[in-house]
Design a protein around this motif. Structure first.
Motif, mmCIF file in Angstrom:
data_model
loop_
_atom_site.group_PDB
_atom_site.id
_atom_site.type_symbol
_atom_site.label_atom_id
_atom_site.label_comp_id
_atom_site.label_asym_id
_atom_site.label_seq_id
_atom_site.Cartn_x
_atom_site.Cartn_y
_atom_site.Cartn_z
ATOM 1 N N VAL A 98 0.863 -1.170 0.000
ATOM 2 C CA VAL A 98 0.000 0.000 0.000
ATOM 3 C C VAL A 98 0.904 1.224 0.000
ATOM 4 O O VAL A 98 1.686 1.437 0.931
ATOM 5 N N LEU A 99 0.802 2.039 -1.051
ATOM 6 C CA LEU A 99 1.647 3.234 -1.147
ATOM 7 C C LEU A 99 0.973 4.460 -0.556
ATOM 8 O O LEU A 99 1.649 5.427 -0.212
ATOM 9 N N GLY A 100 -0.329 4.431 -0.452
ATOM 10 C CA GLY A 100 -1.046 5.575 0.103
ATOM 11 C C GLY A 100 -2.504 5.234 0.314
ATOM 12 O O GLY A 100 -3.047 4.343 -0.332
ATOM 13 N N SER A 101 -3.146 5.935 1.238
ATOM 14 C CA SER A 101 -4.577 5.726 1.466
ATOM 15 C C SER A 101 -5.102 6.850 2.355
ATOM 16 O O SER A 101 -4.334 7.631 2.933
ATOM 17 N N ASP A 102 -6.432 6.920 2.494
ATOM 18 C CA ASP A 102 -7.049 7.857 3.433
ATOM 19 C C ASP A 102 -8.002 7.085 4.340
ATOM 20 O O ASP A 102 -9.034 7.605 4.755
ATOM 21 N N VAL A 103 -7.646 5.823 4.648
ATOM 22 C CA VAL A 103 -8.512 4.962 5.458
ATOM 23 C C VAL A 103 -7.782 4.564 6.738
ATOM 24 O O VAL A 103 -6.545 4.547 6.784
ATOM 25 N N PRO A 104 -8.537 4.250 7.810
ATOM 26 C CA PRO A 104 -7.892 3.843 9.056
ATOM 27 C C PRO A 104 -7.410 2.395 9.060
ATOM 28 O O PRO A 104 -6.617 2.008 9.928
ATOM 29 N N THR A 105 -7.878 1.590 8.143
ATOM 30 C CA THR A 105 -7.490 0.179 8.111
ATOM 31 C C THR A 105 -5.991 0.069 7.888
ATOM 32 O O THR A 105 -5.416 0.785 7.055
ATOM 33 N N THR A 106 -5.356 -0.831 8.601
ATOM 34 C CA THR A 106 -3.890 -0.943 8.508
ATOM 35 C C THR A 106 -3.465 -1.459 7.151
ATOM 36 O O THR A 106 -4.173 -2.229 6.487
ATOM 37 N N ASN A 107 -2.250 -1.089 6.744
ATOM 38 C CA ASN A 107 -1.701 -1.550 5.477
ATOM 39 C C ASN A 107 -1.578 -3.069 5.453
ATOM 40 O O ASN A 107 -1.798 -3.705 4.411
ATOM 41 N N GLU A 108 -1.222 -3.649 6.581
ATOM 42 C CA GLU A 108 -1.052 -5.098 6.648
ATOM 43 C C GLU A 108 -2.341 -5.818 6.270
ATOM 44 O O GLU A 108 -2.339 -6.791 5.524
ATOM 45 N N VAL A 109 -3.463 -5.332 6.800
ATOM 46 C CA VAL A 109 -4.753 -5.953 6.493
ATOM 47 C C VAL A 109 -5.099 -5.749 5.015
ATOM 48 O O VAL A 109 -5.540 -6.678 4.323
ATOM 49 N N LEU A 110 -4.918 -4.531 4.521
ATOM 50 C CA LEU A 110 -5.267 -4.247 3.132
ATOM 51 C C LEU A 110 -4.405 -5.056 2.162
ATOM 52 O O LEU A 110 -4.907 -5.591 1.166
ATOM 53 N N GLU A 111 -3.121 -5.146 2.431
ATOM 54 C CA GLU A 111 -2.237 -5.903 1.555
ATOM 55 C C GLU A 111 -2.598 -7.382 1.538
ATOM 56 O O GLU A 111 -2.512 -8.054 0.491
ATOM 57 N N ALA A 112 -3.041 -7.918 2.686
ATOM 58 C CA ALA A 112 -3.410 -9.330 2.753
ATOM 59 C C ALA A 112 -4.629 -9.629 1.901
ATOM 60 O O ALA A 112 -4.806 -10.755 1.410
ATOM 61 N N THR A 113 -5.494 -8.636 1.686
ATOM 62 C CA THR A 113 -6.688 -8.889 0.865
ATOM 63 C C THR A 113 -6.335 -9.088 -0.614
ATOM 64 O O THR A 113 -7.163 -9.574 -1.381
ATOM 65 N N PHE A 114 -5.113 -8.710 -1.003
ATOM 66 C CA PHE A 114 -4.680 -8.862 -2.393
ATOM 67 C C PHE A 114 -3.591 -9.930 -2.503
ATOM 68 O O PHE A 114 -2.772 -9.918 -3.410
ATOM 69 N N ALA A 115 -3.597 -10.884 -1.576
ATOM 70 C CA ALA A 115 -2.550 -11.900 -1.518
ATOM 71 C C ALA A 115 -2.411 -12.686 -2.819
ATOM 72 O O ALA A 115 -1.324 -13.122 -3.172
ATOM 73 N N ASP A 116 -3.513 -12.877 -3.540
ATOM 74 C CA ASP A 116 -3.452 -13.616 -4.808
ATOM 75 C C ASP A 116 -3.510 -12.683 -6.013
ATOM 76 O O ASP A 116 -3.751 -13.119 -7.124
ATOM 77 N N ASN A 117 -3.305 -11.404 -5.791
ATOM 78 C CA ASN A 117 -3.266 -10.402 -6.850
ATOM 79 C C ASN A 117 -4.455 -10.522 -7.807
ATOM 80 O O ASN A 117 -4.312 -10.973 -8.943
ATOM 81 N N PRO A 118 -5.640 -10.120 -7.370
ATOM 82 C CA PRO A 118 -6.828 -10.258 -8.231
ATOM 83 C C PRO A 118 -6.902 -9.214 -9.336
ATOM 84 O O PRO A 118 -7.743 -9.317 -10.216
ATOM 85 N N LEU A 119 -6.038 -8.187 -9.282
ATOM 86 C CA LEU A 119 -6.057 -7.175 -10.334
ATOM 87 C C LEU A 119 -5.535 -7.778 -11.632
ATOM 88 O O LEU A 119 -4.791 -8.743 -11.640
#
Length: 919
Positions: free
Chosen positions: A877-898
């Protein structure tokens, strides 16, 4: 020179089919036509009368009625063969070479064909056995195509159609035309064509050089009638003749004899003159003969003055008019010169007919110059000589120097190697500048449909790298000359001209192969023996030329002149509909070419254009087939419009479909993931977007894309009250901020080139292992900091600590990306810095989304924006305006769905299915 066609196995339809096929070849033979039908066989002939114009009509049958021939070509040693056959008891009713071939077959069968010296494609029917035998000359100068009905191959009598051109087979009406996708891929990817028996039309084959096809009542068989290639290898393996003046003199005499043989004609003969060494040698030999011995037998068809035909391009970078003029000045009184001035506007007008004439895609627009020359020549002569074949037989292209140097190194002939390196240093310097220029060309795969690429990914093309004569054989019989001979035949016969090629002579080639390679390349000069043989015959400025241009067009200049018309093709609905192209990428790259033509060549664009025009000409409906360029304005607008936000059905698994639904995962991925970071279930919905460019408004893009997503949102995809995030790839932001560059826009300094050598390249193109990315790092933080970080990193590795380089150099450098082969254009040919101030950008995007036209429930569930650097190696995560931690957000893309490829899904809606407390 003529056109032939025929059928086998079509019973009562034989005559009707043969007549249709003959009609399609009328341009090849305006002087007469003939038809022969016997049982299952039908033979058709269109005649361009050259020799024995009064009595040489075809089909021609032996006196006993057994053999009947239709023949296209000229056999130059037919008088010698006739004398031999007469001694064996054969009698002749005509003076034509056609009858000699027919009687030779009657005497010796297919063994006769290896005795012919010339160019030929013919079919002979045997009434006794019911067979038809097709043959093509040793080099494939004359074309012959055939199709065997696959249903008939399963058993019983075969059904076959054959002819001098593919259009005659199409006119037969016995099959439905379809493109051969393998041929299309090999052409687009490797720039190859005519190198094997398969054509660009599925099921249509070409008879290869030196082959016979025997059609029997019980089946078909293709085999070679000659050992010419094996003979040449055997000759080359013998001790070479010493190279001295006597060898040069003998070559000159043999070449002059080859030219003289090809002047046999009862109609006017002229010469193609490009200004290069090869065609100039042909024209100069004829001019000298007219000047010194005009009474010599064999030159009557030339007349008192030789007609030459040249394409010239005044003020163009590849104009050869000064070389043409040098030859004309030296042979004043022996030559009547005709200069043709092809123009880009005329090229556009002729393009449909030119594509139809060539029948299959070609490598460049170069043959159009020949097409224009033949059109003018047809007003003055009927037979035309030119210089094709000399390059392939005497190493006329610069890459041959590399092949020869590698051979000398392999053979440990180091003294000769050193001499050749010194002698060819200017050529090697030119080749090295091209190879190591630092510019990155766009891989063709970046412009093709990924499914099409995957289907043919196993295709390979190789060439001989360290054996000069073996490479010459390869290029003469497979890789190069066959294409040139095809262009020659199509362009000449389009205007009812017979083309003859004195260099393409089997006895001349055998003589060359009896000599050491130094007769071909010596002290940095190729075509050595030809240059020395032409001493005193050609002006020095031609015989000692180092720069080879060839019979071509100023393609780059023309493309810049007609770029709007070409763009219409790439923007058309038909181009976008093909299964081969990634149309948005092609259009984006062509727009960059229009803006920065100095950064791109034109060969890639021509291949894409040629395939599209070929498809329109031969496969589209009548309206499409008669249109030379681009679709209507409506079609262009349709192709350029962004993809709709949703479609009703899920894309088929076996093929990428544009557009894709917002509410399904990319192929091979899944919508929902249970996160290892918090055990919650997260839904990831990849959003497809159009390509972005520098200066685009990323806030507007996000707002409109979310509105499109919400417009047809199915119930339950985003549960009421579920928190959701807008995720955007850092690449989009970097591109819109102007922090992404094509690799050819970046000029790495020497320090960047040196430092990048000590960095491991990742398969994903991430990191500083490329000079372009290292150059960006230096620009971002300065050379001293990069050097210091390198030193710290090296020291850290000694004590077992990794990652110190990036700790010192900083996060901005860590996020630099190089060209990523798996990505959509332009990321696959770009290097970029990370986005500037990503937290602020996230906040601005969130504000835009909150002001979007979406439902209140969806707006209430919106948490904010995340700038994500996601790939198959890692997530950040390079930037955000949310309180959710980067660790949690990065884990949601563990299989790179993009979408990392041409899915073009760099945005995503991320839904927390675990509950509102996550907000």
């Amino acid at each position: 020179m003529c056109g032939i066609a025929g059928t086998y196995g079509y019973g009562a339809d034989t005559e009707r089919i043969a007549r249709r096929m003959s009609g399609a070849l009328a341009h090849r033979g305006p002087d007469g036509e003939g038809l022969f039908v016997d049982g299952e066989a039908g033979l058709a002939h269109r005649r361009l009368a050259i020799i024995d114009r009064e009595h040489g009509a075809q089909p021609m049958t032996t006196a006993d009625g057994r053999y009947t021939i239709v023949y296209n070509g000229e056999t130059y040693n037919y008088l010698e063969l006739r004398a031999e056959l007469e001694q064996l008891g054969h009698t002749f009713r005509t003076d034509s070479d056609t009858e000699v071939l027919l009687e030779a077959h009657a005497e010796w069968g297919t063994a006769a064909y290896d005795r012919f010296n010339g160019m030929f494609a013919f079919a002979i029917h045997d009434a006794t056995t019911g067979t038809v035998t097709l043959a093509r000359d040793h080099f494939g100068i004359k074309p012959l195509y055939y199709r065997v009905d696959p249903a008939s191959e399963a058993g019983g009598a075969p059904k076959v159609v054959f002819g001098s051109e593919i259009r005659s087979l199409l006119a037969s009406g016995t099959f439905e035309a379809a493109p051969d996708d393998r041929a299309v891929y090999r052409y687009l990817k490797f720039r190859v064509q005519d190198d094997d028996s398969r054509t660009f039309f599925a099921g249509v084959n070409r008879l290869m050089s030196g082959e016979v096809l025997e059609i029997r009542p019980d089946g078909t068989e293709v085999r070679s009638f000659t050992r010419l290639k094996e003979e040449l290898r055997e000759i080359a393996a013998r001790p070479s003749r010493p190279y001295d003046q006597s060898v040069v003199d003998e070559y000159r005499e043999r070449f002059q004899d080859s030219v003289r043989m090809r002047l046999q004609s009862e109609v006017p003969v002229g010469t193609s003159l490009s200004g290069g060494l090869d065609s100039s040698a042909v024209a100069a030999v004829i001019a000298r003969q007219l000047r010194e011995r005009p009474e010599d037998e064999g030159y009557e068809a030339v007349g008192s003055r030789q007609n030459t035909f040249s394409a010239v391009f005044p003020n163009s970078s590849n104009d050869e008019e000064r070389y043409v003029d040098a030859l004309l000045d030296e042979n004043r009184g022996q030559i009547t010169a005709h200069k043709i001035h092809p123009q880009p506007e005329a090229f556009l007008e002729d393009l449909h007919d030119f594509v139809r004439t060539q029948e299959e895609p070609i490598i460049s627009t170069g043959p159009y110059a020949q097409y224009a020359v033949m059109r003018e020549a047809s007003q003055h002569i009927t037979v035309l000589l030119d210089g094709q074949g000399a390059d392939e037989m005497m190493a006329g292209y610069n890459p041959y120097f590399y092949v020869y140097l590698r051979q000398l190194r392999r053979q440990k002939r180091f003294k000769e190697l050193a001499s050749e390196v010194v002698g060819s240093r200017d050529i090697l310097r030119k080749l090295a500048r091209t190879k190591f220029s630092g510019r990155t060309s766009v891989p063709m795969e970046a412009l093709l449909n990924s499914g099409f690429v995957a289907e043919h990914s196993g295709e390979k093309v190789t060439s001989v790298q360290d054996d000069l004569k073996e490479r010459l054989l390869e290029d003469t019989f497979r890789s190069s000359l066959p294409s040139l001979l095809r262009y020659e035949d199509k362009n000449t016969m389009r205007f009812s001209i017979e083309g003859r090629v004195p260099f393409v002579d089997k006895e001349l080639l055998k003589f060359l192969f009896s000599l050491d390679e130094s007769a071909i390349i010596h002290d940095g000069w190729n075509k050595r023996i030809l240059r020395e043989a032409m001493d005193g015959i050609l002006p020095d400025m031609i015989s000692k030329r180092r720069n080879k241009i060839g019979f071509t067009t100023p393609e780059g200049e023309w493309f810049r002149s007609i770029a709007p018309q070409l763009r219409d093709v790439f923007a058309s609905a038909s181009f976008a509909s093909r299964p081969y192209f990634d149309a948005p990428s092609v259009l984006a790259l062509f727009d960059d070419y229009i803006a920065h033509p100095e950064n791109h060549g034109t060969l890639m664009f021509w291949r894409l254009l040629n395939v599209e025009l070929w498809m329109r000409t031969f496969f589209d409906d009548a309206e499409g087939a008669t249109r030379a360029l681009g679709g209507s304005a409506d079609e262009a607008a349709l192709a350029a419009a962004p993809a709709p936000a949703a479609v009703a059905a899920e894309p088929a698994a076996e093929e990428e479909v544009v557009p894709k639904s917002d509410y399904v995962a990319n192929e091979g991925k899944q919508l929902d993931l249970v996160s290892e970071a918090d055990g919650r279930t997260w839904r990831r919905l990849p959003l497809q977007t159009a390509l972005v460019a520098r200066g685009d408004d990323v806030e507007r893009i996000a707002r409109e894309r979310v509105e499109a997503f919400a417009a047809s949102l199915p119930g339950g995809v985003v549960p009421d009250g579920a928190p959701w995030y807008f995720v955007i790839s850092e690449k989009i932001i970097a591109i819109t901020q102007g922090r992404s560059w094509f690799t050819w826009e970046i000029r790495p300094r020497r320090s960047a080139k040196v430092l990048s050598r000590f960095v491991s390249r990742t398969p994903a193109g991430i990191g500083l292992g490329d000079p372009t990315t290292m150059e960006l790092a230096i620009r971002e933080v300065g050379l001293p900091r990069v050097v210091a970080a390198s030193a710290v990193g090296a020291a850290g590795k000694v004590v077992g600590r990794r990652g110190l380089f990036y700790e010192v150099v900083g996060a901005n450098v860590r996020a630099i990306d190089g060209p990523t082969p798996y990505s959509a254009f332009p990321s696959n040919v770009s290097a970029k810095l990370p986005p500037k101030d990503p937290d602020a950008v996230a906040a601005q995007i969130s504000a835009a989304i909150r002001g979007a036209d979406i439902s209140a429930a969806l707006r209430d569930g919106f948490v904010g924006t995340v700038v994500m650097d996601a790939n198959d190696i890692g997530r950040n995560v390079l930037g955000s305006d949310v309180p959710t931690t980067n660790e949690v957000l990065e884990a949601t893309f563990a299989d790179n769905p993009l979408g990392q490829g041409r899915q073009r899904t760099p945005l995503a809606i991320l839904v927390d299915l675990g509950g509102a407390d996550r907000r």
